[in-house]
Write an enzyme that holds these catalytic residues in place. Structure first.
Site, PDB file in Angstrom:
ATOM      1  N   SER A  68       0.858  -1.194   0.000  1.00  0.00           N
ATOM      2  CA  SER A  68       0.000   0.000   0.000  1.00  0.00           C
ATOM      3  C   SER A  68       0.891   1.240   0.000  1.00  0.00           C
ATOM      4  O   SER A  68       2.062   1.179   0.397  1.00  0.00           O
ATOM      5  CB  SER A  68      -0.857  -0.031   1.266  1.00  0.00           C
ATOM      6  N   TYR A  89      -2.012  -0.747  10.604  1.00  0.00           N
ATOM      7  CA  TYR A  89      -2.113  -1.131   9.183  1.00  0.00           C
ATOM      8  C   TYR A  89      -0.898  -0.604   8.409  1.00  0.00           C
ATOM      9  O   TYR A  89      -0.245  -1.339   7.663  1.00  0.00           O
ATOM     10  CB  TYR A  89      -3.414  -0.568   8.600  1.00  0.00           C
TER      11      TYR A  89
HETATM   12  N1  NAD Z   1      -8.787  -0.707  -0.460  1.00  0.00           N
HETATM   13  C1  NAD Z   1      -7.776   0.163  -0.428  1.00  0.00           C
HETATM   14  O1  NAD Z   1      -7.957   1.392  -0.327  1.00  0.00           O
HETATM   15  C2  NAD Z   1      -6.374  -0.344  -0.564  1.00  0.00           C
HETATM   16  C3  NAD Z   1      -5.356   0.573  -0.873  1.00  0.00           C
HETATM   17  C4  NAD Z   1      -4.036   0.112  -0.997  1.00  0.00           C
HETATM   18  C5  NAD Z   1      -3.773  -1.230  -0.829  1.00  0.00           C
HETATM   19  N2  NAD Z   1      -4.775  -2.105  -0.532  1.00  0.00           N
HETATM   20  C6  NAD Z   1      -4.427  -3.509  -0.342  1.00  0.00           C
HETATM   21  O2  NAD Z   1      -5.096  -4.278  -1.317  1.00  0.00           O
HETATM   22  C7  NAD Z   1      -5.364  -5.580  -0.789  1.00  0.00           C
HETATM   23  C8  NAD Z   1      -6.835  -5.917  -0.963  1.00  0.00           C
HETATM   24  O3  NAD Z   1      -7.609  -4.937  -0.300  1.00  0.00           O
HETATM   25  P1  NAD Z   1      -9.203  -4.865  -0.478  1.00  0.00           P
HETATM   26  O4  NAD Z   1      -9.568  -3.455  -0.275  1.00  0.00           O
HETATM   27  O5  NAD Z   1      -9.583  -5.548  -1.736  1.00  0.00           O
HETATM   28  O6  NAD Z   1      -9.688  -5.699   0.784  1.00  0.00           O
HETATM   29  P2  NAD Z   1     -11.045  -6.508   1.000  1.00  0.00           P
HETATM   30  O7  NAD Z   1     -11.333  -6.436   2.454  1.00  0.00           O
HETATM   31  O8  NAD Z   1     -12.102  -6.029   0.054  1.00  0.00           O
HETATM   32  O9  NAD Z   1     -10.671  -7.994   0.603  1.00  0.00           O
HETATM   33  C9  NAD Z   1      -9.753  -8.716   1.363  1.00  0.00           C
HETATM   34  C10 NAD Z   1      -9.980 -10.195   1.128  1.00  0.00           C
HETATM   35  O10 NAD Z   1      -9.058 -10.910   1.950  1.00  0.00           O
HETATM   36  C11 NAD Z   1      -9.757 -11.960   2.613  1.00  0.00           C
HETATM   37  N3  NAD Z   1      -9.083 -12.298   3.862  1.00  0.00           N
HETATM   38  C12 NAD Z   1      -9.045 -11.551   5.003  1.00  0.00           C
HETATM   39  N4  NAD Z   1      -8.369 -12.201   5.957  1.00  0.00           N
HETATM   40  C13 NAD Z   1      -7.959 -13.372   5.405  1.00  0.00           C
HETATM   41  C14 NAD Z   1      -7.224 -14.479   5.921  1.00  0.00           C
HETATM   42  N5  NAD Z   1      -6.759 -14.493   7.162  1.00  0.00           N
HETATM   43  N6  NAD Z   1      -6.983 -15.521   5.107  1.00  0.00           N
HETATM   44  C15 NAD Z   1      -7.446 -15.513   3.823  1.00  0.00           C
HETATM   45  N7  NAD Z   1      -8.154 -14.504   3.305  1.00  0.00           N
HETATM   46  C16 NAD Z   1      -8.402 -13.444   4.093  1.00  0.00           C
HETATM   47  C17 NAD Z   1     -11.158 -11.407   2.847  1.00  0.00           C
HETATM   48  O11 NAD Z   1     -12.101 -12.444   3.082  1.00  0.00           O
HETATM   49  C18 NAD Z   1     -11.381 -10.661   1.541  1.00  0.00           C
HETATM   50  O12 NAD Z   1     -11.921 -11.531   0.565  1.00  0.00           O
HETATM   51  C19 NAD Z   1      -4.913  -5.537   0.666  1.00  0.00           C
HETATM   52  O13 NAD Z   1      -3.615  -6.069   0.775  1.00  0.00           O
HETATM   53  C20 NAD Z   1      -4.888  -4.065   0.980  1.00  0.00           C
HETATM   54  O14 NAD Z   1      -3.996  -3.749   2.033  1.00  0.00           O
HETATM   55  C21 NAD Z   1      -6.074  -1.692  -0.414  1.00  0.00           C
END
Ligand code: NAD
Length: 321
Positions: A196, A209
């Site tokens: 991120s 985080y």
């Molecule tokens: N959304 C944002 O603004 C953003 C920005 C930068 C980076 N990211 C990164 O992108 C990635 C995805 O984020 P997102 O927004 O799609 O999140 P999200 O919450 O929509 O999806 C996360 C997924 O991970 C799964 N998950 C959670 N814990 C788990 C575990 N212990 N074992 C297996 N699966 C598990 C959840 O069930 C879900 O399907 C993350 O690494 C996040 O840090 C997100």
């Protein structure tokens, strides 16, 4: 007797000066060598910024995506499938993983749903054993699963902090550990971490985080260097992805009431990430100028960095009503 001693000290002083002179000379020669090697690499890098290399063909390869049941992971799975990849969707939420797989199969690719808590080494190890027996080797490992939430440190419970560290950091270590050996054996593979922007630029309202994402960046830098030193640099690629906020979930959009820059869309981010992976980019910031901005900012004293936070990023406005 005294004269002999003085003579010896003079001799050793001369020897010492000569060895210091040689050391300095060797360092200067090494530095000149670095400059000679660096100039063409830098020139190629600048050239590639304007004329990117061709994307590598990954059709028929097996991609494993953690957290592929929702959000960015799901969008990455769909994009990889549209490029002819077979996809293993790993999620703690099996129903969501199965739903993603049903959509992936419309592209006539193989899709496998696994319920795994990626923070557990035992579960990740069992997954690797099952996959190697029933599906085959993983070509591209995408560590995407994470707990995404915003909270000041004093409001974060010990349980939540522990879960964040387990899921957001340890999962990368466990999955990479269990799949790397096969990649080394086959001299083929690609390890991707979805980190991120908060791993490059600290987020004040998401202390744990943000900490976890700094750790992911450090982990990826160390793995990349290990692979290079061991002679795998040309065979096993790594990509560490650092995106700005993505509109994956309603609570994220609602928390960021007044973002200074527009939130990224999930599909656009997935496409940019996959193109970066297919160009073997080692560090991929989205959007790219953020990366340059953060690095440039870090050249200045902290007080100046804080001015940028206050006047350009305007963090105090992001979550104000
Ligand atoms: N959304 C944002 O603004 C953003 C920005 C930068 C980076 N990211 C990164 O992108 C990635 C995805 O984020 P997102 O927004 O799609 O999140 P999200 O919450 O929509 O999806 C996360 C997924 O991970 C799964 N998950 C959670 N814990 C788990 C575990 N212990 N074992 C297996 N699966 C598990 C959840 O069930 C879900 O399907 C993350 O690494 C996040 O840090 C997100």
């Amino acid at each position: 007797m005294l004269q002999v001693k003085v003579h010896t000290e003079e001799g050793s002083t001369k020897n010492f000066s000569r060895s210091v002179f040689l050391e300095v000379l060797f360092v200067i020669v090494d530095f000149v060598k670095v400059l000679c090697y660096a100039v063409p690499i830098l020139a190629m890098h600048i050239f590639r910024t304007f004329i990117p290399p061709k994307l590598k063909d990954v059709s028929g390869q097996t991609v494993l995506i953690t957290g592929g049941g929702n959000g960015l992971g799901r969008a990455l799975a769909l994009n990889f499938a549209s490029r002819g990849c077979n996809v293993v969707v790993v999620d703690i939420d099996l129903a969501a993983a199965e739903q993603t797989c049903a959509e992936l199969r419309r592209n006539r690719v193989d899709a496998y749903a696994y319920r795994v808590d990626v923070s557990s080494y035992e579960q990740v190890e069992a997954l690797a054993i099952d996959l190697h027996k029933n599906v085959g080797p993983v070509d591209i490992l995408v560590n995407n699963a994470a707990l995404v939430y915003f909270d000041f440190l004093h409001n974060t419970s010990v349980e939540m902090a522990n879960r964040t560290i387990d899921i957001n950091i340890k999962s990368h270590v466990w999955t990479t550990k269990v799949f790397l050996e096969k990649m080394m054996e086959r001299k083929r593979g690609h390890i991707v971490a979805i980190s991120s922007m908060s791993g490059m630029y600290a987020f004040p309202w998401a202390v744990v985080y943000s900490t976890s994402k700094y750790a992911v960046n450090g982990f990826m830098a160390a793995v990349t260097e290990q692979l290079r030193l061991q002679g795998y640099g040309d065979h096993i690629q790594t990509t560490c992805v650092c995106p700005y906020y993505i509109a994956t979930r309603k609570d994220i959009v609602e928390f960021l009431k007044k973002p200074r820059f527009k939130l990224l869309t999930t599909e656009h981010t997935a496409r940019v990430i996959i193109e970066g992976i297919l160009r073997n980019e080692v560090i991929l910031a989205i959007p790219p100028f953020f990366d340059l901005g953060v690095r440039f900012m870090q050249l200045f004293p902290v007080k100046i960095q804080q001015l940028v936070r206050d006047y350009i990023i305007r963090e105090y406005e992001l979550n104000s009503s």
